[in-house]
Design a protein around this motif. Structure first.
Motif, PDB file in Angstrom:
ATOM      1  N   ARG A   1     -15.431  31.666  81.738  1.00  0.00           N
ATOM      2  CA  ARG A   1     -15.958  31.581  83.108  1.00  0.00           C
ATOM      3  C   ARG A   1     -15.652  30.191  83.657  1.00  0.00           C
ATOM      4  O   ARG A   1     -15.590  29.224  82.904  1.00  0.00           O
ATOM      5  CB  ARG A   1     -17.483  31.802  83.104  1.00  0.00           C
ATOM      6  CG  ARG A   1     -17.926  33.132  82.578  1.00  0.00           C
ATOM      7  CD  ARG A   1     -17.556  34.274  83.462  1.00  0.00           C
ATOM      8  NE  ARG A   1     -18.041  34.152  84.832  1.00  0.00           N
ATOM      9  CZ  ARG A   1     -18.038  35.136  85.732  1.00  0.00           C
ATOM     10  NH1 ARG A   1     -17.572  36.323  85.407  1.00  0.00           N
ATOM     11  NH2 ARG A   1     -18.475  34.947  86.946  1.00  0.00           N
TER      12      ARG A   1
ATOM     13  N   GLY B   1     -15.496  42.505  93.559  1.00  0.00           N
ATOM     14  CA  GLY B   1     -14.184  41.983  93.166  1.00  0.00           C
ATOM     15  C   GLY B   1     -13.947  42.077  91.682  1.00  0.00           C
ATOM     16  O   GLY B   1     -14.530  42.909  91.002  1.00  0.00           O
ATOM     17  N   GLY B   2     -13.118  41.106  91.234  1.00  0.00           N
ATOM     18  CA  GLY B   2     -12.640  39.928  91.917  1.00  0.00           C
ATOM     19  C   GLY B   2     -13.761  38.943  92.298  1.00  0.00           C
ATOM     20  O   GLY B   2     -14.881  39.018  91.843  1.00  0.00           O
ATOM     21  N   THR B   3     -13.370  38.039  93.120  1.00  0.00           N
ATOM     22  CA  THR B   3     -14.305  37.005  93.577  1.00  0.00           C
ATOM     23  C   THR B   3     -14.330  36.987  95.102  1.00  0.00           C
ATOM     24  O   THR B   3     -13.592  36.215  95.733  1.00  0.00           O
ATOM     25  CB  THR B   3     -13.897  35.622  93.039  1.00  0.00           C
ATOM     26  OG1 THR B   3     -13.735  35.691  91.613  1.00  0.00           O
ATOM     27  CG2 THR B   3     -14.944  34.569  93.345  1.00  0.00           C
TER      28      THR B   3
ATOM     29  N   PHE C   1     -11.116  44.136  85.233  1.00  0.00           N
ATOM     30  CA  PHE C   1     -11.184  44.580  86.630  1.00  0.00           C
ATOM     31  C   PHE C   1      -9.827  44.405  87.291  1.00  0.00           C
ATOM     32  O   PHE C   1      -8.988  43.625  86.827  1.00  0.00           O
ATOM     33  CB  PHE C   1     -12.230  43.771  87.410  1.00  0.00           C
ATOM     34  CG  PHE C   1     -13.624  43.968  86.914  1.00  0.00           C
ATOM     35  CD1 PHE C   1     -14.076  45.200  86.482  1.00  0.00           C
ATOM     36  CD2 PHE C   1     -14.500  42.891  86.869  1.00  0.00           C
ATOM     37  CE1 PHE C   1     -15.364  45.369  86.016  1.00  0.00           C
ATOM     38  CE2 PHE C   1     -15.799  43.051  86.402  1.00  0.00           C
ATOM     39  CZ  PHE C   1     -16.227  44.290  85.980  1.00  0.00           C
TER      40      PHE C   1
ATOM     41  N   ASN D   1     -19.151  34.222  92.689  1.00  0.00           N
ATOM     42  CA  ASN D   1     -19.026  33.501  91.441  1.00  0.00           C
ATOM     43  C   ASN D   1     -19.751  32.167  91.636  1.00  0.00           C
ATOM     44  O   ASN D   1     -19.462  31.452  92.596  1.00  0.00           O
ATOM     45  CB  ASN D   1     -17.527  33.283  91.186  1.00  0.00           C
ATOM     46  CG  ASN D   1     -17.272  32.847  89.777  1.00  0.00           C
ATOM     47  OD1 ASN D   1     -18.107  32.154  89.190  1.00  0.00           O
ATOM     48  ND2 ASN D   1     -16.142  33.243  89.245  1.00  0.00           N
TER      49      ASN D   1
ATOM     50  N   CYS E   1      -9.130  36.034  91.919  1.00  0.00           N
ATOM     51  CA  CYS E   1      -9.963  35.147  91.091  1.00  0.00           C
ATOM     52  C   CYS E   1      -9.157  33.883  90.818  1.00  0.00           C
ATOM     53  O   CYS E   1      -7.927  33.939  90.741  1.00  0.00           O
ATOM     54  CB  CYS E   1     -10.319  35.817  89.758  1.00  0.00           C
ATOM     55  SG  CYS E   1     -11.544  37.132  89.948  1.00  0.00           S
TER      56      CYS E   1
ATOM     57  N   THR F   1      -8.065  42.560  89.328  1.00  0.00           N
ATOM     58  CA  THR F   1      -8.128  41.267  89.997  1.00  0.00           C
ATOM     59  C   THR F   1      -7.002  40.378  89.484  1.00  0.00           C
ATOM     60  O   THR F   1      -6.499  40.588  88.381  1.00  0.00           O
ATOM     61  CB  THR F   1      -9.512  40.616  89.791  1.00  0.00           C
ATOM     62  OG1 THR F   1      -9.597  39.470  90.614  1.00  0.00           O
ATOM     63  CG2 THR F   1      -9.753  40.226  88.337  1.00  0.00           C
TER      64      THR F   1
ATOM     65  N   TYR G   1     -12.645  38.524  79.037  1.00  0.00           N
ATOM     66  CA  TYR G   1     -13.136  39.872  78.740  1.00  0.00           C
ATOM     67  C   TYR G   1     -12.871  40.854  79.873  1.00  0.00           C
ATOM     68  O   TYR G   1     -13.170  42.033  79.765  1.00  0.00           O
ATOM     69  CB  TYR G   1     -14.658  39.814  78.494  1.00  0.00           C
ATOM     70  CG  TYR G   1     -15.422  39.310  79.708  1.00  0.00           C
ATOM     71  CD1 TYR G   1     -15.494  37.949  79.979  1.00  0.00           C
ATOM     72  CD2 TYR G   1     -16.041  40.187  80.587  1.00  0.00           C
ATOM     73  CE1 TYR G   1     -16.158  37.475  81.087  1.00  0.00           C
ATOM     74  CE2 TYR G   1     -16.706  39.717  81.703  1.00  0.00           C
ATOM     75  CZ  TYR G   1     -16.766  38.370  81.946  1.00  0.00           C
ATOM     76  OH  TYR G   1     -17.417  37.901  83.056  1.00  0.00           O
ATOM     77  N   CYS G   2     -12.287  40.353  80.979  1.00  0.00           N
ATOM     78  CA  CYS G   2     -12.304  41.123  82.222  1.00  0.00           C
ATOM     79  C   CYS G   2     -11.144  42.109  82.310  1.00  0.00           C
ATOM     80  O   CYS G   2      -9.990  41.732  82.084  1.00  0.00           O
ATOM     81  CB  CYS G   2     -12.221  40.148  83.394  1.00  0.00           C
ATOM     82  SG  CYS G   2     -12.091  40.983  84.978  1.00  0.00           S
TER      83      CYS G   2
ATOM     84  N   HIS H   1      -9.337  32.229  88.086  1.00  0.00           N
ATOM     85  CA  HIS H   1      -8.945  32.300  86.670  1.00  0.00           C
ATOM     86  C   HIS H   1      -9.382  33.662  86.160  1.00  0.00           C
ATOM     87  O   HIS H   1     -10.406  34.183  86.585  1.00  0.00           O
ATOM     88  CB  HIS H   1      -9.638  31.182  85.877  1.00  0.00           C
ATOM     89  CG  HIS H   1      -9.420  31.300  84.414  1.00  0.00           C
ATOM     90  ND1 HIS H   1      -8.244  30.902  83.809  1.00  0.00           N
ATOM     91  CD2 HIS H   1     -10.200  31.795  83.418  1.00  0.00           C
ATOM     92  CE1 HIS H   1      -8.326  31.140  82.512  1.00  0.00           C
ATOM     93  NE2 HIS H   1      -9.496  31.681  82.254  1.00  0.00           N
ATOM     94  N   ARG H   2      -8.606  34.223  85.258  1.00  0.00           N
ATOM     95  CA  ARG H   2      -8.981  35.528  84.724  1.00  0.00           C
ATOM     96  C   ARG H   2      -9.821  35.353  83.461  1.00  0.00           C
ATOM     97  O   ARG H   2      -9.363  34.761  82.477  1.00  0.00           O
ATOM     98  CB  ARG H   2      -7.723  36.326  84.411  1.00  0.00           C
ATOM     99  CG  ARG H   2      -7.967  37.767  84.578  1.00  0.00           C
ATOM    100  CD  ARG H   2      -6.816  38.657  84.376  1.00  0.00           C
ATOM    101  NE  ARG H   2      -7.417  39.910  84.011  1.00  0.00           N
ATOM    102  CZ  ARG H   2      -7.688  40.878  84.871  1.00  0.00           C
ATOM    103  NH1 ARG H   2      -7.349  40.773  86.117  1.00  0.00           N
ATOM    104  NH2 ARG H   2      -8.286  41.973  84.476  1.00  0.00           N
ATOM    105  N   CYS H   3     -11.054  35.823  83.481  1.00  0.00           N
ATOM    106  CA  CYS H   3     -11.956  35.666  82.335  1.00  0.00           C
ATOM    107  C   CYS H   3     -11.440  36.511  81.163  1.00  0.00           C
ATOM    108  O   CYS H   3     -10.836  37.568  81.367  1.00  0.00           O
ATOM    109  CB  CYS H   3     -13.372  36.091  82.695  1.00  0.00           C
ATOM    110  SG  CYS H   3     -14.007  35.205  84.132  1.00  0.00           S
TER     111      CYS H   3
END
Ligand code: SF4
Length: 391
Positions: free
Chosen positions: A136, A64-66, A23, A99, A14, A25, A20-21, A16-18
């Motif tokens: 995001r 993913g991920g993205t 996962f 995304n 990704c 990634t 709340y995430c 950028h790491r969101c």
């Protein structure tokens, strides 16, 4: 009947790491993508080679991920390797999670030409404040562009993901998002309640009282309101968090919910096949090392790969429990007593009679002919139902 597998490919990159995430990634590792694509191809070949016979697959899902950070040329290499290694059905579903901030019309056209026929866009919200809070990288105009480009590229099967129960989100704010999204005419919608995961910025902020999130009752109101509106708009709810226009359910995810075999490739991917539940090493670099030195770690037993780090034998009892846990997520299809008996050679009532009777008495489960499924009330309390089928 020959088994038809679902194939999952994890793309753990990704930009950028969101906030709340949780996962598996990583941001800032995009330079490793070319090596990762090579390693995925090697893993695809190794697993196929270890199988007792040539395998058949009917769904392919890049998650993913993205995944949309990969170029069409990189997807072409992966898809060619899959084609060379597996028999693919003529009704093959190929899904891409994307995304909205990372797609272009040209790339979507190329992906469509490669055979992708389903796109899932991580929209999450139409509200700029909420999108910023979630960290995001896209705004709602990116979503509008992405949907328009996907249509122009030829995609007629589009999913949009939304999250509800966001910090300071009101029912009115959620209604605005859903109404805007319906204006984009997706074929499929996934609505997830925000969960505050340990180890994420959201988790830490909420622990320290810095993040006000709606109480569960407000989130339940959002969920119920959305269910009614989507039904009126011609969607059928077929899973606790998923709605589709008729015939547009995600076939790949149905494989999980029906507790049927799937293979997972890539860092942190999970698989379930051959009586084993397995998972791969999480970190990208370790995944690359293990696949590159495949000879050293090589496991020739299907469905293991050199990247496998966990494996659990699935007993018949556990398979029955998992069939209940995943099947009851399917709000219409539920778990058929006839299918259960055909699969396990024993009546569902013999195995889970007490649990079922209690949950039916509590109006959380209901029988519709031979089908056992959640009631509307039970959909809100799914975890209380599922836990009854676990030892
Ligand atoms: S884009 Fe998706 S996978 Fe990537 S960090 Fe954000 S939520 Fe996580």
């Amino acid at each position: 009947m020959a088994i038809k597998y679902a194939l999952y490919f994890h793309i753990p990159f990704c930009t950028h790491r969101c906030a709340y995430c949780d996962f598996n990634t990583y941001a800032g590792h995009e330079a490793l993508i070319p090596q990762y694509v090579e390693a995925l191809c090697r893993e695809i070949e190794l697993v196929a080679r270890s199988a007792p016979e040539r395998l058949s697959a009917h769904t392919i899902f890049f998650g993913g991920g993205t995944p949309s950070l990969l170029t069409p040329a990189q997807f072409e290499i992966i898809l060619k390797t899959i084609h060379d290694s597996y028999d693919l059905t003529s009704d093959l579903e190929i899904s891409l999670e994307a995304n909205p901030g990372t797609v272009s019309l040209d790339a979507l056209r190329d992906l469509h030409d490669l055979g992708f026929n389903r796109i899932s866009l991580g929209v999450q919200s139409a509200n700029p404040v909420e999108l910023r809070q979630l960290e995001r990288i896209h705004d709602y105009f990116d979503v509008i562009d992405a949907v328009a480009w996907a249509r122009r590229a030829g995609f007629d099967n589009l999913n949009l993901d939304l999250i509800f129960g966001l910090p300071e989100q009101t029912l009115h704010g959620w209604q605005s998002t859903v109404n805007l999204i319906l204006g984009l005419h997706p074929e499929h919608l996934s609505l997830y309640a925000l969960t505050l995961e340990h180890g994420t910025p959201f988790g830490r902020w909420s622990q320290h009282g810095l993040l006000p999130v709606p109480d569960p009752d407000a989130a339940a109101d959002m969920y119920e309101w959305a269910g009614e509106v989507l039904e009126t708009a011609g969607f059928e709810q077929y899973e606790i968090s998923n709605w589709a226009k008729p015939g547009r359910q995600c076939r790949h995810n149905l494989q999980y919910w029906r507790n049927l075999p799937y293979l997972g490739f890539g860092a942190g991917a999970h698989g379930c096949a051959g009586g084993l539940r397995i998972s791969n090493v999480l970190r990208i670099k370790t995944f690359l090392e293990r696949i590159q030195s495949g000879g050293l770690h090589s496991n020739s037993t299907f469905p293991l790969s050199p990247a496998t780090v966990n494996q659990t034998q699935i007993s018949t009892r556990v398979e029955m429990q998992e069939t209940m846990l995943t099947g009851l997520r399917l709000t219409r299809e539920g778990v058929s007593a006839l299918d259960f008996a055909a699969r396990f050679g024993v009546q569902i009532q013999v195995v889970f009679g007490r649990e079922i009777d209690e949950l039916v008495a509590l109006s959380l489960l209901e029988w519709a002919g031979p089908v056992l499924r959640l009631t509307k009330h039970g959909r809100l309390l799914g975890n209380q139902v599922f836990i009854r089928f676990v030892d």
